[in-house]
Design an enzyme around this catalytic site. Structure first.
Site, PDB file in Angstrom:
ATOM      1  N   ASP A 174       0.836  -1.197   0.000  1.00 34.58           N
ATOM      2  CA  ASP A 174       0.000   0.000   0.000  1.00 34.58           C
ATOM      3  C   ASP A 174       0.874   1.251   0.000  1.00 34.58           C
ATOM      4  O   ASP A 174       0.642   2.205  -0.750  1.00 34.58           O
ATOM      5  CB  ASP A 174      -0.904  -0.023   1.234  1.00 34.58           C
TER       6      ASP A 174
ATOM      7  N   HIS B 113      -5.488  -5.847   0.434  1.00 34.99           N
ATOM      8  CA  HIS B 113      -5.535  -4.570  -0.277  1.00 34.99           C
ATOM      9  C   HIS B 113      -4.150  -4.167  -0.792  1.00 34.99           C
ATOM     10  O   HIS B 113      -3.973  -3.857  -1.979  1.00 34.99           O
ATOM     11  CB  HIS B 113      -6.079  -3.494   0.674  1.00 34.99           C
TER      12      HIS B 113
END
Length: 376
Positions: free
Chosen positions: A169, A281
């Site tokens: 991320d 994610h």
């Protein structure tokens, strides 16, 4: 030109820092509504009991049901009111943290992440879901959390995959902030709260945000592999401390005040593929970063630096690495179209972007990633 920068009031990081949680609760009053999954509470129960005793505060258990939904938020707001809670503490992963943000509505909020998997803890936004887990809406608050408290001992003992996902991320932060700055696109830091967005002039990112985003990237390259090794051994080292700060603070400030661009939009597009659903994610964002670099025709040296970093710490570099063994033209078209819906961040790229261009970048990035992986 209007610019905006947003950040938490206080960020504190250190070993066994949860033992000082009561001090920060005490700055608001004598009690806090604790929003956390029971498993996360059990992981730090001794520290919670110790900080309550030391500072004379009380944690009101919330019975958090695990989903950040409007119904759960309303229930917890009522619980906080009925028990005269002085502040809200969100402890754990993303769902508990986002729920705490919604319950607190930007006031008297302490965030205590137990993993360093995303940069969400510092932000003034949250994602709402329906009770069945499907997406509902985004929520924005007038300010970031009052306190971000990071217990590095807890994060070091969490599975290293969470830390690596956080690095995925964080990897996008500089490249997306760079693109946003080049295109003069508005950033989340300037979004109004409680006022129609069209009544407020869009705000651009600051030089400070771009500098923090670049520092985030430099820190990942310098300490990422060493930090993963430390986390694998449940050890706290200077490298791990630096990466926790990069994943949570530098990336958080960088994305919210620097902006999102192609990588996160491509992540969102990839979620239509069922094979990606078991991946975190940050893992999907890492591949999205590679796609963004292909989309903007980044220098070969820069692309290879990113690919080398991803392989070194175990981040995806091709579609197969995020559960997509094969992709049909129809599926690729779906991914590209979702990445290019009107409200997506892909339009922060400093040139026109089309679904065809995104589809071509995905296939090309996949080939480049596979070839680079095979050579190593």
């Amino acid at each position: 030109m209007r610019k905006a920068f947003i950040c938490p009031s206080k960020y504190v990081q250190g070993e066994d820092e949860i033992l000082n949680l009561g001090y920060f609760v005490k700055t608001f009053g004598d009690s806090a509504l604790l929003i956390a999954h029971p498993d996360d509470v059990n992981r730090v129960k001794e520290k919670l009991d110790a900080t309550c005793k030391k500072f004379g505060v009380r944690f009101q258990e919330s019975g958090f049901l695990g989903e950040c939904s409007r119904q759960e938020v309303a229930r917890l707001q009522k619980t906080a009111e009925e028990n005269n809670c002085s502040c809200i503490v969100g402890l754990g992963g993303g769902k508990a943290i986002d729920t705490a943000k919604c319950v607190a509505k930007g006031e008297r909020l302490i965030i205590v992440p137990t993993i360093a998997a995303t940069d969400a803890p510092t932000s003034h936004s949250a994602v709402l879901y329906h009770p069945d887990g499907s997406f509902d809406d985004y929520a924005y608050f007038k300010q970031s959390p009052s306190v971000i408290l990071i217990d590095t001992t807890v994060i070091a003992k969490a599975p290293a995959r969470f830390l690596v996902s956080g690095m995925g991320d964080a990897l996008s932060t500089y490249f997306e902030a760079r693109a946003t700055a080049a295109s003069c696109t508005k950033v989340n830091a300037g979004l109004p709260c409680g006022v129609r967005e069209e009544l407020c002039e869009p705000a651009r990112g600051t030089n400070a945000a771009l500098a923090l985003a670049e520092l985030c990237y430099q820190t990942l390259l310098a300490d990422g592999a060493k930090a993963k090794a430390a986390c694998d051994a449940d050890c706290i080292t200077p490298a791990l401390e630096n990466i926790i700060e990069a994943n949570i603070l530098l990336s958080g400030l960088g994305f919210e005040s620097g902006g999102l661009a192609g990588a996160h939009a491509i992540h969102d597009g990839l979620t239509v593929l069922e094979g990606t659903h078991s991946y975190f994610h940050g893992e999907k964002v890492a591949f999205g970063t590679i796609v963004q670099l292909v989309l903007e025709n980044a220098p070969r040296k820069e692309l290879e630096t990113v690919l080398t970093f991803c392989l070194e710490i175990g981040l995806p570099v091709c579609l197969n690495d995020i559960g997509v063994d094969a992709i049909t033209p129809e599926e690729l078209n779906q991914v590209a179209k979702k990445a290019c819906i009107p409200e997506e961040s892909v339009y922060a790229m400093p040139f026109p972007v089309t679904p065809d261009a995104v589809a071509a970048a995905i296939i090309t990035a996949d080939r480049i990633g596979k070839a680079f992986k095979d050579r190593r």
